[in-house]
Design an enzyme around this catalytic site. Sequence first.
Site, PDB file in Angstrom:
ATOM      1  N   GLY A 155      45.316  43.045  47.481  1.00 59.95           N
ATOM      2  CA  GLY A 155      44.275  42.031  47.705  1.00 59.95           C
ATOM      3  C   GLY A 155      44.592  40.823  46.848  1.00 59.95           C
ATOM      4  O   GLY A 155      45.732  40.650  46.392  1.00 59.95           O
ATOM      5  N   ILE A 157      43.938  39.984  43.760  1.00 61.11           N
ATOM      6  CA  ILE A 157      44.457  40.200  42.393  1.00 61.11           C
ATOM      7  C   ILE A 157      45.876  40.783  42.450  1.00 61.11           C
ATOM      8  O   ILE A 157      46.756  40.400  41.675  1.00 61.11           O
ATOM      9  CB  ILE A 157      43.507  41.094  41.568  1.00 61.11           C
ATOM     10  CG1 ILE A 157      42.108  40.456  41.486  1.00 61.11           C
ATOM     11  CG2 ILE A 157      44.063  41.321  40.162  1.00 61.11           C
ATOM     12  CD1 ILE A 157      41.035  41.330  40.829  1.00 61.11           C
ATOM     13  N   SER A 176      49.205  49.004  50.753  1.00 60.82           N
ATOM     14  CA  SER A 176      47.860  48.500  51.004  1.00 60.82           C
ATOM     15  C   SER A 176      47.432  49.003  52.366  1.00 60.82           C
ATOM     16  O   SER A 176      48.282  49.351  53.183  1.00 60.82           O
ATOM     17  CB  SER A 176      47.916  46.967  51.046  1.00 60.82           C
ATOM     18  OG  SER A 176      46.922  46.416  50.224  1.00 60.82           O
ATOM     19  N   ARG A 177      46.082  48.971  52.596  1.00 56.27           N
ATOM     20  CA  ARG A 177      45.583  49.411  53.907  1.00 56.27           C
ATOM     21  C   ARG A 177      46.177  48.564  55.027  1.00 56.27           C
ATOM     22  O   ARG A 177      46.471  49.049  56.093  1.00 56.27           O
ATOM     23  CB  ARG A 177      44.049  49.277  53.948  1.00 56.27           C
ATOM     24  CG  ARG A 177      43.332  50.507  53.440  1.00 56.27           C
ATOM     25  CD  ARG A 177      41.878  50.225  53.378  1.00 56.27           C
ATOM     26  NE  ARG A 177      41.649  48.953  52.671  1.00 56.27           N
ATOM     27  CZ  ARG A 177      40.465  48.412  52.439  1.00 56.27           C
ATOM     28  NH1 ARG A 177      39.387  49.001  52.880  1.00 56.27           N
ATOM     29  NH2 ARG A 177      40.328  47.278  51.777  1.00 56.27           N
ATOM     30  N   THR A 236      44.593  47.754  35.814  1.00 57.33           N
ATOM     31  CA  THR A 236      43.565  46.754  35.456  1.00 57.33           C
ATOM     32  C   THR A 236      42.419  46.824  36.469  1.00 57.33           C
ATOM     33  O   THR A 236      41.587  45.922  36.516  1.00 57.33           O
ATOM     34  CB  THR A 236      44.143  45.317  35.476  1.00 57.33           C
ATOM     35  OG1 THR A 236      44.777  45.111  36.744  1.00 57.33           O
ATOM     36  CG2 THR A 236      45.127  45.089  34.360  1.00 57.33           C
ATOM     37  N   ARG A 238      40.209  50.063  38.036  1.00 57.09           N
ATOM     38  CA  ARG A 238      39.122  50.911  37.537  1.00 57.09           C
ATOM     39  C   ARG A 238      39.704  52.242  37.066  1.00 57.09           C
ATOM     40  O   ARG A 238      40.627  52.793  37.687  1.00 57.09           O
ATOM     41  CB  ARG A 238      38.097  51.185  38.636  1.00 57.09           C
ATOM     42  CG  ARG A 238      37.139  50.033  38.934  1.00 57.09           C
ATOM     43  CD  ARG A 238      36.174  49.762  37.775  1.00 57.09           C
ATOM     44  NE  ARG A 238      35.219  48.720  38.102  1.00 57.09           N
ATOM     45  CZ  ARG A 238      35.374  47.413  37.859  1.00 57.09           C
ATOM     46  NH1 ARG A 238      36.465  46.978  37.253  1.00 57.09           N
ATOM     47  NH2 ARG A 238      34.450  46.546  38.202  1.00 57.09           N
ATOM     48  N   GLU A 267      35.101  55.314  30.691  1.00 53.95           N
ATOM     49  CA  GLU A 267      34.839  54.138  29.880  1.00 53.95           C
ATOM     50  C   GLU A 267      33.407  54.101  29.328  1.00 53.95           C
ATOM     51  O   GLU A 267      32.479  54.362  30.099  1.00 53.95           O
ATOM     52  CB  GLU A 267      35.036  52.929  30.817  1.00 53.95           C
ATOM     53  CG  GLU A 267      35.537  51.705  30.179  1.00 53.95           C
ATOM     54  CD  GLU A 267      35.921  50.678  31.238  1.00 53.95           C
ATOM     55  OE1 GLU A 267      36.860  50.936  32.014  1.00 53.95           O
ATOM     56  OE2 GLU A 267      35.271  49.639  31.286  1.00 53.95           O
ATOM     57  N   HIS A 285      38.900  46.711  28.496  1.00 51.05           N
ATOM     58  CA  HIS A 285      38.437  46.114  29.768  1.00 51.05           C
ATOM     59  C   HIS A 285      38.256  44.587  29.645  1.00 51.05           C
ATOM     60  O   HIS A 285      37.147  44.068  29.753  1.00 51.05           O
ATOM     61  CB  HIS A 285      37.118  46.782  30.228  1.00 51.05           C
ATOM     62  CG  HIS A 285      36.887  46.627  31.713  1.00 51.05           C
ATOM     63  ND1 HIS A 285      36.217  47.549  32.472  1.00 51.05           N
ATOM     64  CD2 HIS A 285      37.224  45.638  32.582  1.00 51.05           C
ATOM     65  CE1 HIS A 285      36.156  47.140  33.737  1.00 51.05           C
ATOM     66  NE2 HIS A 285      36.768  45.985  33.828  1.00 51.05           N
ATOM     67  N   GLY A 287      39.983  42.347  31.600  1.00 50.32           N
ATOM     68  CA  GLY A 287      40.522  41.682  32.800  1.00 50.32           C
ATOM     69  C   GLY A 287      39.919  40.323  33.092  1.00 50.32           C
ATOM     70  O   GLY A 287      40.630  39.352  33.293  1.00 50.32           O
TER      71      GLY A 287
HETATM   72  C1  GLV Z   1      35.705  43.500  36.358  1.00 46.01           C
HETATM   73  O1  GLV Z   1      36.214  44.503  36.002  1.00 46.01           O
HETATM   74  C2  GLV Z   1      35.259  43.292  37.695  1.00 46.01           C
HETATM   75  O2  GLV Z   1      35.336  44.180  38.545  1.00 46.01           O
HETATM   76  O3  GLV Z   1      34.781  42.175  37.965  1.00 46.01           O
END
Ligand code: GLV
Length: 319
Positions: A155, A157, A176-177, A236, A238, A267, A285, A287
Amino acid sequence: MKIVVTGKIPRAGLEVLKNAGFKPDAWSQDSAMSRGELLAKVAGADILVTLLTEKVDAELLEAAGSNLKAVCNVAVGYNNIDVAACKARNVLVTNTPGVLTDATADIAIALILMTTRRLAEGERVIRSQTPWQWGMHYMLGAGVMNRVLGVVGMGAIGIATARRAKVCGMSVIYHSRSEIDPKIASELSATRVSFDDLLSQSDVVSIHCPSNDSTHHLFGKAQFEKMKPTAFLVNTARGPIVDEQALVDALESKQIAGAGLDVFEFEPKINSGLLHRDDVVMLPHLGSATVETRDAMAMLAANNAVAIANNRAPLTPVG
Ligand code: GLV
């Protein structure tokens, strides 16, 4: 119209709500509310603006009550929200895609360089005042030039990370899908491959897919066994996408060379097996943690809330 902001968000987001004529009931402390406080706070809300630290499930929706129209998450990931439970109650869900793409891709690249070049380990040598001397064989890492980056979830990112990696001389494959826009694929010379091929061919695997039932523990023992012993895993996205104990085992048995983690399965708890490993770089976390990105996230979530409050379509609905 009762808009409850369940965590402390940047002033820019609150201003959007205030300028639109609303008086948000906003949590103003840095630490998250306790579950009990949260359940009490949401009672009677029309719209919730939530952070990823708040679990929005059937219990919370029940506590909010029947006025609730929408949950506007201040995050692109929305695994903290039970979207099916929201749907069942006609509660809209929105997220904040787009505005945190570059900040998150920067952290992915930082982790790729930190893990491959042993940067955190090197810094620990300095800070602990461990004696050291430049040497031809001292603390050698792996270069990224001409190495293969495997992006899982191409996607926005994933693509932004691939662009940065290409500048560092990496070639890009992805799983990717769906196929990405052919123009971007050709700009990045990126090839779509099967998940197994990605695992076996990549020197660095970077995770950018959403966390949901189908990606839960996408990386476990079997997947680490398919990776190169010289490969690094970067996450980065989840935490629950990676079986953290399987990762510890894979590192311990040298199935893979290292990992860079910005997110964790439980987390903010960290698997104790990761804590003392030099082949792991861990960040809390970060990001999307830039001032301008957090402002933009808060403003987008607030604009979603304002649109919904005014019976307009939200800008970035989920699903
Ligand atoms: C941060 O981790 C987000 O998903 O926006």
